[in-house]
Design a protein around this motif. Structure first.
Motif, PDB file in Angstrom:
ATOM      1  N   LEU A  27     -12.259   5.474  -5.245  1.00 61.41           N
ATOM      2  CA  LEU A  27     -10.819   5.471  -5.510  1.00 61.41           C
ATOM      3  C   LEU A  27     -10.373   4.151  -6.130  1.00 61.41           C
ATOM      4  CD1 LEU A  27      -8.634   7.572  -4.946  1.00 61.41           C
ATOM      5  CD2 LEU A  27      -8.286   6.524  -2.724  1.00 61.41           C
ATOM      6  N   PHE A  28     -11.035   3.047  -5.731  1.00 59.24           N
ATOM      7  CA  PHE A  28     -10.617   1.749  -6.244  1.00 59.24           C
ATOM      8  C   PHE A  28     -11.562   1.215  -7.322  1.00 59.24           C
ATOM      9  CE2 PHE A  28      -8.931   2.181  -1.935  1.00 59.24           C
ATOM     10  CZ  PHE A  28      -7.598   2.277  -2.292  1.00 59.24           C
ATOM     11  N   PRO A  41     -10.692   3.127 -11.219  1.00 65.74           N
ATOM     12  CA  PRO A  41      -9.676   2.531 -12.101  1.00 65.74           C
ATOM     13  C   PRO A  41     -10.118   1.175 -12.652  1.00 65.74           C
ATOM     14  CG  PRO A  41      -8.777   2.912  -9.890  1.00 65.74           C
ATOM     15  CD  PRO A  41     -10.153   3.466  -9.898  1.00 65.74           C
ATOM     16  N   LEU A  42     -10.836   0.403 -11.855  1.00 64.75           N
ATOM     17  CA  LEU A  42     -11.291  -0.910 -12.324  1.00 64.75           C
ATOM     18  C   LEU A  42     -12.233  -0.773 -13.509  1.00 64.75           C
ATOM     19  CD1 LEU A  42     -12.216  -3.286  -9.349  1.00 64.75           C
ATOM     20  CD2 LEU A  42     -10.548  -3.626 -11.172  1.00 64.75           C
ATOM     21  N   ALA A  82      -7.020  -5.074 -17.697  1.00 63.24           N
ATOM     22  CA  ALA A  82      -5.657  -5.103 -17.183  1.00 63.24           C
ATOM     23  C   ALA A  82      -5.636  -6.296 -16.269  1.00 63.24           C
ATOM     24  CB  ALA A  82      -5.338  -3.827 -16.415  1.00 63.24           C
ATOM     25  N   TYR A 139      -3.964  -6.599 -13.375  1.00 60.13           N
ATOM     26  CA  TYR A 139      -3.820  -6.268 -11.955  1.00 60.13           C
ATOM     27  C   TYR A 139      -2.906  -7.237 -11.213  1.00 60.13           C
ATOM     28  CZ  TYR A 139      -7.391  -2.870 -12.909  1.00 60.13           C
ATOM     29  OH  TYR A 139      -8.067  -1.815 -13.438  1.00 60.13           O
ATOM     30  N   THR A 140      -1.745  -7.463 -11.830  1.00 66.02           N
ATOM     31  CA  THR A 140      -0.746  -8.274 -11.136  1.00 66.02           C
ATOM     32  C   THR A 140      -0.304  -7.531  -9.881  1.00 66.02           C
ATOM     33  OG1 THR A 140       0.308  -7.871 -13.255  1.00 66.02           O
ATOM     34  CG2 THR A 140       0.939  -9.882 -12.080  1.00 66.02           C
ATOM     35  N   GLY A 141       0.001  -8.290  -8.852  1.00 61.26           N
ATOM     36  CA  GLY A 141       0.488  -7.659  -7.624  1.00 61.26           C
ATOM     37  C   GLY A 141       1.870  -7.059  -7.836  1.00 61.26           C
ATOM     38  N   THR A 142       2.109  -5.903  -7.209  1.00 58.38           N
ATOM     39  CA  THR A 142       3.417  -5.264  -7.359  1.00 58.38           C
ATOM     40  C   THR A 142       4.521  -6.155  -6.800  1.00 58.38           C
ATOM     41  OG1 THR A 142       2.916  -4.076  -5.330  1.00 58.38           O
ATOM     42  CG2 THR A 142       2.630  -2.880  -7.382  1.00 58.38           C
ATOM     43  N   GLN A 147       5.566  -8.303  -9.527  1.00 61.06           N
ATOM     44  CA  GLN A 147       6.287  -7.534 -10.550  1.00 61.06           C
ATOM     45  C   GLN A 147       7.716  -7.276 -10.109  1.00 61.06           C
ATOM     46  OE1 GLN A 147       4.141  -3.990 -11.600  1.00 61.06           O
ATOM     47  NE2 GLN A 147       2.213  -5.086 -11.762  1.00 61.06           N
ATOM     48  N   LYS A 204      -5.614  -6.762  -1.246  1.00 59.79           N
ATOM     49  CA  LYS A 204      -4.949  -6.259  -2.449  1.00 59.79           C
ATOM     50  C   LYS A 204      -5.933  -5.387  -3.199  1.00 59.79           C
ATOM     51  CE  LYS A 204      -1.442  -9.501  -4.018  1.00 59.79           C
ATOM     52  NZ  LYS A 204      -1.283 -10.649  -4.911  1.00 59.79           N
ATOM     53  N   LEU A 205      -5.505  -4.174  -3.520  1.00 57.62           N
ATOM     54  CA  LEU A 205      -6.427  -3.248  -4.171  1.00 57.62           C
ATOM     55  C   LEU A 205      -5.923  -2.882  -5.556  1.00 57.62           C
ATOM     56  CD1 LEU A 205      -7.010  -1.036  -1.041  1.00 57.62           C
ATOM     57  CD2 LEU A 205      -8.747  -2.392  -2.204  1.00 57.62           C
ATOM     58  N   PRO A 206      -6.854  -2.731  -6.491  1.00 57.29           N
ATOM     59  CA  PRO A 206      -6.449  -2.331  -7.845  1.00 57.29           C
ATOM     60  C   PRO A 206      -6.051  -0.858  -7.863  1.00 57.29           C
ATOM     61  CG  PRO A 206      -8.828  -2.403  -7.680  1.00 57.29           C
ATOM     62  CD  PRO A 206      -8.300  -2.903  -6.363  1.00 57.29           C
ATOM     63  N   SER A 207      -5.164  -0.524  -8.768  1.00 55.92           N
ATOM     64  CA  SER A 207      -4.733   0.867  -8.842  1.00 55.92           C
ATOM     65  C   SER A 207      -4.743   1.343 -10.288  1.00 55.92           C
ATOM     66  CB  SER A 207      -3.338   0.992  -8.242  1.00 55.92           C
ATOM     67  OG  SER A 207      -2.882   2.307  -8.347  1.00 55.92           O
ATOM     68  N   GLY A 226      -3.026  -0.389 -13.442  1.00 53.13           N
ATOM     69  CA  GLY A 226      -3.340  -1.731 -13.912  1.00 53.13           C
ATOM     70  C   GLY A 226      -2.625  -2.789 -13.094  1.00 53.13           C
ATOM     71  N   SER A 227      -2.029  -2.367 -11.978  1.00 53.95           N
ATOM     72  CA  SER A 227      -1.433  -3.323 -11.049  1.00 53.95           C
ATOM     73  C   SER A 227      -2.260  -3.289  -9.779  1.00 53.95           C
ATOM     74  CB  SER A 227       0.000  -2.923 -10.688  1.00 53.95           C
ATOM     75  OG  SER A 227       0.717  -2.587 -11.824  1.00 53.95           O
ATOM     76  N   SER A 228      -1.974  -4.219  -8.895  1.00 47.40           N
ATOM     77  CA  SER A 228      -2.629  -4.141  -7.599  1.00 47.40           C
ATOM     78  C   SER A 228      -1.562  -4.205  -6.524  1.00 47.40           C
ATOM     79  CB  SER A 228      -3.631  -5.273  -7.424  1.00 47.40           C
ATOM     80  OG  SER A 228      -2.946  -6.504  -7.334  1.00 47.40           O
ATOM     81  N   SER A 229      -1.922  -3.692  -5.367  1.00 51.64           N
ATOM     82  CA  SER A 229      -0.957  -3.657  -4.280  1.00 51.64           C
ATOM     83  C   SER A 229      -1.746  -3.565  -2.992  1.00 51.64           C
ATOM     84  CB  SER A 229      -0.046  -2.445  -4.457  1.00 51.64           C
ATOM     85  OG  SER A 229       1.060  -2.543  -3.579  1.00 51.64           O
ATOM     86  N   HIS A 230      -1.071  -3.682  -1.853  1.00 50.57           N
ATOM     87  CA  HIS A 230      -1.870  -3.550  -0.638  1.00 50.57           C
ATOM     88  C   HIS A 230      -1.377  -2.446   0.271  1.00 50.57           C
ATOM     89  CE1 HIS A 230       1.253  -6.199   0.764  1.00 50.57           C
ATOM     90  NE2 HIS A 230       0.903  -7.031  -0.172  1.00 50.57           N
ATOM     91  N   VAL A 235       7.871   0.188 -10.334  1.00 51.44           N
ATOM     92  CA  VAL A 235       6.911  -0.873 -10.020  1.00 51.44           C
ATOM     93  C   VAL A 235       5.987  -0.436  -8.888  1.00 51.44           C
ATOM     94  CG1 VAL A 235       6.689  -3.183  -9.017  1.00 51.44           C
ATOM     95  CG2 VAL A 235       8.379  -2.760 -10.810  1.00 51.44           C
ATOM     96  N   PHE A 236       6.586   0.129  -7.831  1.00 57.69           N
ATOM     97  CA  PHE A 236       5.826   0.332  -6.603  1.00 57.69           C
ATOM     98  C   PHE A 236       5.176   1.705  -6.461  1.00 57.69           C
ATOM     99  CE2 PHE A 236       8.729  -3.077  -4.951  1.00 57.69           C
ATOM    100  CZ  PHE A 236       7.735  -3.985  -4.649  1.00 57.69           C
ATOM    101  N   THR A 265       1.744   3.046  -8.459  1.00 58.61           N
ATOM    102  CA  THR A 265       0.636   2.179  -8.052  1.00 58.61           C
ATOM    103  C   THR A 265       0.185   2.518  -6.644  1.00 58.61           C
ATOM    104  OG1 THR A 265       1.493   0.416  -9.431  1.00 58.61           O
ATOM    105  CG2 THR A 265      -0.032  -0.228  -7.706  1.00 58.61           C
ATOM    106  N   LEU A 293      -3.512   4.129  -3.349  1.00 53.16           N
ATOM    107  CA  LEU A 293      -3.687   3.313  -2.146  1.00 53.16           C
ATOM    108  C   LEU A 293      -3.370   4.128  -0.898  1.00 53.16           C
ATOM    109  CD1 LEU A 293      -3.419   0.966  -4.354  1.00 53.16           C
ATOM    110  CD2 LEU A 293      -2.705  -0.408  -2.420  1.00 53.16           C
TER     111      LEU A 293
END
Lengths: 112, 220
Positions: free
Chosen positions: A18-19, A22-23, A29, A31-34, A37, B59-62, B65-69, B181-182, B185, B189
């Motif tokens: 799952l992870f 996409p990578l 990309a 992969y900025t944290g939401t 953002q 923090k996991l990629p989605s 192209g963003s990542s979140s936890h 944004v959220f 993504t 997750l």
């Protein structure tokens, strides 16, 4: 490999895929944290907004920050591992003391 | 879902803190009562707290192209009911605000409201609904974990939209922007979190059967 163990392996692979997919498939990309953002969107919504309070800690370098996140994950993982290990050991003791009652409980599908 | 320190206007920061406080106090009493009346629960309470602690650190990629936890709050909510997670989730957020400069003290109330209150209750609701419709424990766990994760981020989006409405399209327009944004993504997750929850409960059903029966998660 019994069925129970197969399901476990498939679940773990599912989480990894799952992870990882996409990578690999997503190409470059950043992969900025939401969370970051969202801060950017706030500044677009209200360009004049100034944060009125700042973190108790001074801003950390990204490497130190990711290290601290790793510490958090390690602490949690250690506690989780300790608890699951104790529960498993407790069951082993209980099964040894009620020795060899075949099919005890609904989960009598063999040792893991 | 961590709204950064200082990024909610004071009125919102105070409002969310006041809204979250009674839940957290109630949660603290629920934890204390659980430990006092059922000391054998302490181990599982530790597991529930640790699970949130681990998952919210990663923090996991989605796909976007963003990542979140993830949040990991669903497990404790299913085991011990949601109030317990109001305390455990807030402790995690406080740790991150103080030591990791992630989230913040002024936004602790809002972040606790989304991650430690709305998430666990929504997840618990999804779990009960699944069980009520005849679903087994593991499908219920999957639904509960995934919904707790998603609901947390939807709540954050709405909190931000409330604080920063769009100049032309108001609250709704801003909500769409923050959800943009959220939300998407977060979908992979949430699925991943659901699968991890299933893994955890598969281990627990074998090794902690007496506790799960006493907590009513499994029938004795």
């Amino acid at each position: 490999m019994n069925r129970r163990r197969l399901v476990t392996v498939l679940l773990v692979l599912g989480v990894v895929a799952l992870f990882a997919v996409p990578l690999i498939a997503g190409g470059p990309a950043d992969y900025t944290g939401t969370d970051n953002q969202a801060t950017t969107v706030i500044q677009q919504q209200d360009p004049g907004y100034e944060p009125w309070f700042h973190s108790v800690l001074p801003p950390l370098s990204p490497s130190v920050e990711s290290g601290l996140f790793a510490v958090q994950a390690a602490l949690g993982g250690a506690v989780l591992g300790y608890v699951l290990g104790r529960l498993r050991g407790r069951r082993a003791v209980r099964e040894a003391s009620t020795s060899e009652t075949p099919g005890a409980g609904a989960t009598g599908d063999g040792p893991q | 879902m961590h709204i950064a320190e200082g990024f909610l206007p004071p009125a919102h920061a105070i409002g969310w803190t006041v809204a979250a406080a009674p839940f957290v106090v109630h949660g603290a009493r629920a934890v204390a009562r659980e430990v006092r009346e059922n000391p054998e629960s302490t181990l599982l309470l530790g597991a529930a707290g640790a699970f949130t602690f681990v998952l919210s650190a990663i923090k996991l990629p989605s796909v976007t192209g963003s990542s979140s936890h993830p949040t990991g709050t669903g497990a404790g909510a299913i085991l011990f009911r949601p109030p317990v997670m109001a305390l455990l989730g807030t402790v995690v957020l406080l740790f991150q605000a103080l030591l990791l400069a992630h989230g913040g003290l002024t936004t602790l109330g809002a972040n606790a409201f989304s991650m430690a209150i709305v998430g666990p209750w929504a997840g618990y609701g999804a779990y009960r609904l699944t069980r009520g419709l005849g679903g087994g424990l593991l499908p219920g766990v999957f639904a509960g974990m995934a919904v707790a994760d998603l609901a947390t981020y939807v709540t954050t989006s709405l909190q931000l939209a409330l604080a920063f409405p769009d100049a032309s399209s108001g609250f709704a327009g801003a909500a769409v922007k923050f959800l943009g944004v959220f939300a998407i993504t977060q979908i992979p997750l949430a699925i991943g979190e659901g699968l991890l929850g299933v893994l955890l409960f598969r281990v627990l059903t074998v090794n902690a059967r007496p506790e799960l029966e006493r907590l009513g998660v499994l029938k004795s």
